[in-house]
Scaffold this motif. Sequence first.
Motif, PDB file in Angstrom:
ATOM      1  N   THR A 189       0.817  -1.220   0.000  1.00 22.76           N
ATOM      2  CA  THR A 189       0.000   0.000   0.000  1.00 22.76           C
ATOM      3  C   THR A 189       0.850   1.270   0.000  1.00 22.76           C
ATOM      4  N   SER A 190       2.181   1.139  -0.031  1.00 22.22           N
ATOM      5  CA  SER A 190       3.025   2.346  -0.068  1.00 22.22           C
ATOM      6  C   SER A 190       2.676   3.170  -1.299  1.00 22.22           C
ATOM      7  N   ARG A 191       2.582   4.504  -1.076  1.00 21.72           N
ATOM      8  CA  ARG A 191       2.174   5.360  -2.200  1.00 21.72           C
ATOM      9  C   ARG A 191       3.246   5.350  -3.292  1.00 21.72           C
ATOM     10  N   LEU A 192       2.802   5.566  -4.514  1.00 18.92           N
ATOM     11  CA  LEU A 192       3.703   5.539  -5.668  1.00 18.92           C
ATOM     12  C   LEU A 192       4.818   6.574  -5.480  1.00 18.92           C
ATOM     13  N   GLY A 193       6.049   6.149  -5.696  1.00 17.99           N
ATOM     14  CA  GLY A 193       7.177   7.063  -5.559  1.00 17.99           C
ATOM     15  C   GLY A 193       7.775   7.133  -4.170  1.00 17.99           C
ATOM     16  N   HIS A 194       7.180   6.381  -3.230  1.00 17.16           N
ATOM     17  CA  HIS A 194       7.651   6.407  -1.843  1.00 17.16           C
ATOM     18  C   HIS A 194       9.089   5.876  -1.770  1.00 17.16           C
ATOM     19  N   LYS A 195       9.998   6.688  -1.181  1.00 12.81           N
ATOM     20  CA  LYS A 195      11.381   6.242  -1.016  1.00 12.81           C
ATOM     21  C   LYS A 195      11.508   5.508   0.316  1.00 12.81           C
ATOM     22  N   THR A 196      11.915   4.272   0.234  1.00 14.81           N
ATOM     23  CA  THR A 196      12.107   3.464   1.445  1.00 14.81           C
ATOM     24  C   THR A 196      13.433   2.729   1.308  1.00 14.81           C
ATOM     25  N   LYS A 197      13.767   1.912   2.336  1.00 18.65           N
ATOM     26  CA  LYS A 197      15.018   1.152   2.257  1.00 18.65           C
ATOM     27  C   LYS A 197      15.062   0.246   1.043  1.00 18.65           C
ATOM     28  N   SER A 198      13.916  -0.277   0.635  1.00 17.89           N
ATOM     29  CA  SER A 198      13.921  -1.198  -0.502  1.00 17.89           C
ATOM     30  C   SER A 198      13.512  -0.503  -1.796  1.00 17.89           C
ATOM     31  N   SER A 199      13.293   0.824  -1.707  1.00 12.08           N
ATOM     32  CA  SER A 199      12.979   1.579  -2.939  1.00 12.08           C
ATOM     33  C   SER A 199      13.685   2.925  -2.853  1.00 12.08           C
ATOM     34  N   PRO A 200      15.026   2.909  -2.899  1.00 11.28           N
ATOM     35  CA  PRO A 200      15.781   4.142  -2.678  1.00 11.28           C
ATOM     36  C   PRO A 200      15.460   5.233  -3.696  1.00 11.28           C
TER      37      PRO A 200
END
Lengths: 582, 345
Positions: free
Chosen positions: B140-151
């Motif tokens: 459910t993370s919003r599109l473009g969300h920067k996280t540890k697995s989506s730098p």
Amino acid sequence: MIETKPQELAFEELDSVIIRFSGDSGDGMQLTGTQFTNTSAVLGNDISTFPDFPAEIRAPAGTLAGVSGFQVNLANSDVFTPGDAPNVLVAMNPAALAANLADLEPGGILILNTDAFQAKNLKKAHFEGNPLEDGTLSKYNVISVPISTLNKAALADLTELSNKEVERTKNFFALGLTYFMYDRPLDTTLQWISHKFKNPVIAEANTRALKAGWNYGDTTEAFQHRYRIRPAQLPPGTYRKVTGNEALSLGLVTAARLAGKPLFLIGAAFGGAMAATASSGPGLELKMEAINLALVLELPMVIIDVQRGGPSTGLPTKTEQSDLLMAYFGRNGESPIPILAPCTPSDCFTMALEAFRLAVRSMTPVFVLSDGYLGNSSEPWKIPEASSLPRIVVKHPTEREGFQPYRREEETLARPWAIPGTPGLEHRIGGLGKAPLTGNVSYKPEDHLKMVTDRAEKVARLADAIEDQPVFGPSSGDLLVVGWGSTFGAIRTAVQQAQAAGLSVASTHIRYLNPFPHNLEGVLRSYKKILVPEMNMGQLAFLLRGRFGLDIISYPKVLGRPFTIGEIRTRIHEILAQGRKP
Amino acid sequence: MTEATLPKLTKKDFESNQEVRWCPGCGDYSILAQMQKTLPELGIPREKIVFISGIGCSSRFPYYMETYGMHSIHGRAPTVATGLKLANPELSVWVITGDGDGLSIGGNHLIHILRRNMDVNIVLFNNQIYGLTKGQYSPTSRLGHKTKSSPLGTIDQPLNPLSVALAAEATFVARSIDVETRHLSEVLLRAAQHRGTSFVEVFQNCNIFNDGAWRHLTDPEQKKQNLLRLEHGKPLVFGPDNSKGIRLNGLTPEVVELGNGVSESDLLVHDESRPDASAAYLLTRMTYPAYPVPIGVFRCLETLTYEDALTGQLKQALQERGVGDLDKLFRSADLWTVSESNGKS
């Protein structure tokens, strides 16, 4: 008709006969084989069957990929396997002939549907010429029958039927013909037809096809003999034919009934149900995470693996015993699970009940390893009286005083099976590491060690609750043949034959694979050599070596087909010849 | 003792002796408290209540409830709940899951419990992040969300849990927010009272790995503009002093200011009991910032539950065929008898 009937054929008495029905997937060969088996069983013969069919429901007609076969061994004495080489091969088309001819014994009877031997079908079966004409079949007793043509003529006035529907009944013509040859009555199949087909025209068509086949045998001079196989001397009782899959299912229902419980899985087991699930290898692989949860929750359930050729989707309809090490080790962490393996179709019933007994006794999931061969093959089953079966004792505590979700029983180390709905015993269980007694989450080193060792010990102690390992033959000697699962029949018969030839050989079949019976090591150490035939690359041999440090001769087979008696007998002779001084 | 004579339970009766181990300030505390406060309202004895969870922060929930409970495996809580409910339909069964557990591995299991309409209550804690594994993006993370697995930011479209639930034929669909304590309590009560699968999404703040994901709905000033409270039979109004509303323009909802010729009678009226789920679906598609975000009960429709259908089938089978008889079952095949004297008779 009476006037033209040739002289009555003489009956030849046979002790046994092995017949293989073979044709296209759509030709109804499984049905034909099953009918022949049922009729023979009701007649009192001992029977053992082996259906062998492709995974594709309808591979392209006439091709080698689409060949479906059903072998039945019937005898007037005990038979343990469907037999090695068929004495009779019924081939409904060239592909069926091509796929099976190599197995037919020299001089064997070959019944061919000559109508199917057209250029197109011959090509699909990769025949260069026509085997009916080029001498390929000279060493067999060939009975050429234009089955499709004759059958069509017999059904000619049933004008409601399409050509396709008429053609579809030709397997019953072949069945009728074999009934004539082997002196089987038609009534079992006639009854089946009347139950099966609601459409009276279809029922009439199949009835006519069956009788036309019989009458063809009766009125032509194609045969020199008819054959008779007298009833076998089975122990007194009422019998039915049962496949391994049927017996397992009956066993599961019986266990649930005997415990007064319905059947479902992990959530259901938490709720107090008798839980069971069944799949083949890939399905079990998928469920293994949940099985490990059940193990750590310590909930009783039965997990059935009808093994097939792998890895992955592998050979969906071909047999193998290659999931033994998966059942033993295929989970994360230290996760021992009891493993049982029935050895005959009717033993599947017994072992389903055993699995529930042990699961409930020790609060653990229990594996039952069947396989495709065991599941689909059949034998006579002496039907038990439900009232004579042992009850399965299930206890759900209700006493609050001293209740702890992981307080273990002294003898079995089982934890209490307290179920939701019981006032005062509310508790939480889960997949995390836990403290002894309370089951509360704990990552303490000593708690982890205690839980790991208790769970292992709990499974090990089931050895106190199972029978000693039995041996067939002398209690010591030159060679012990060790098997498990569906190889029982081939091993037993091969060892019997080797014993009759004067060899010092015995066999033992392990039905309790984890834990092993207490006396197993003693049994194994009583023979100079140990041979383990199994339908994998040596998994039981690996376990026995690791567990007992013994020198094991592994005899692997992974051809998607069971062992033949001859293969094992030959290996026994080879091994014992090596040991002898020239 | 009959249930009628039971003393009324209190919040305290539902608190287990286990130390709660969520991070200080986690939204889960509030959901736990509302659950413990709401359960006494149901009048169901503790021993008949079971919490089942999968894996994740939210899935530690059962350990903290003084009821029966199971902390199972990733995504499989709906499956366990189904088995338990079939073994004992008398139980009140709750599934506690999160956006990771329920919609990644558990997506498959979730849609099947919903379409079966088991009488189970599912609460999905949505914080748009994997918290227990320390901050990877979730379904459910919003599109473009920067996280540890989506730098560089996520590139996959998030799932809308309520849209998924409706597509899976859910009969009760609702939403609340961890800090809206009274509203949450009411929604949980409604979910418990519904016969059939109840699906409740709770917007929950992960103050460590995704703090403020729902700030537009929790900040006192922002929520005035962005929060829409659904009420059955009432027009969709929101904004400061309910000055705005939602009107349908064909199949598209549009935000309108009330006044200047626009009155409440022009607005879309919420009907949670419509058999057709399209209107409820339309509401689930209203997302920030284009629309105010609805909370409350989107859909509540009583239809046959799976366990009632199953019980009905079993009852009918018993009536028509009688109680099963093992001996008859064993003999349901072609039989033959071998006698003592001469083999086959």
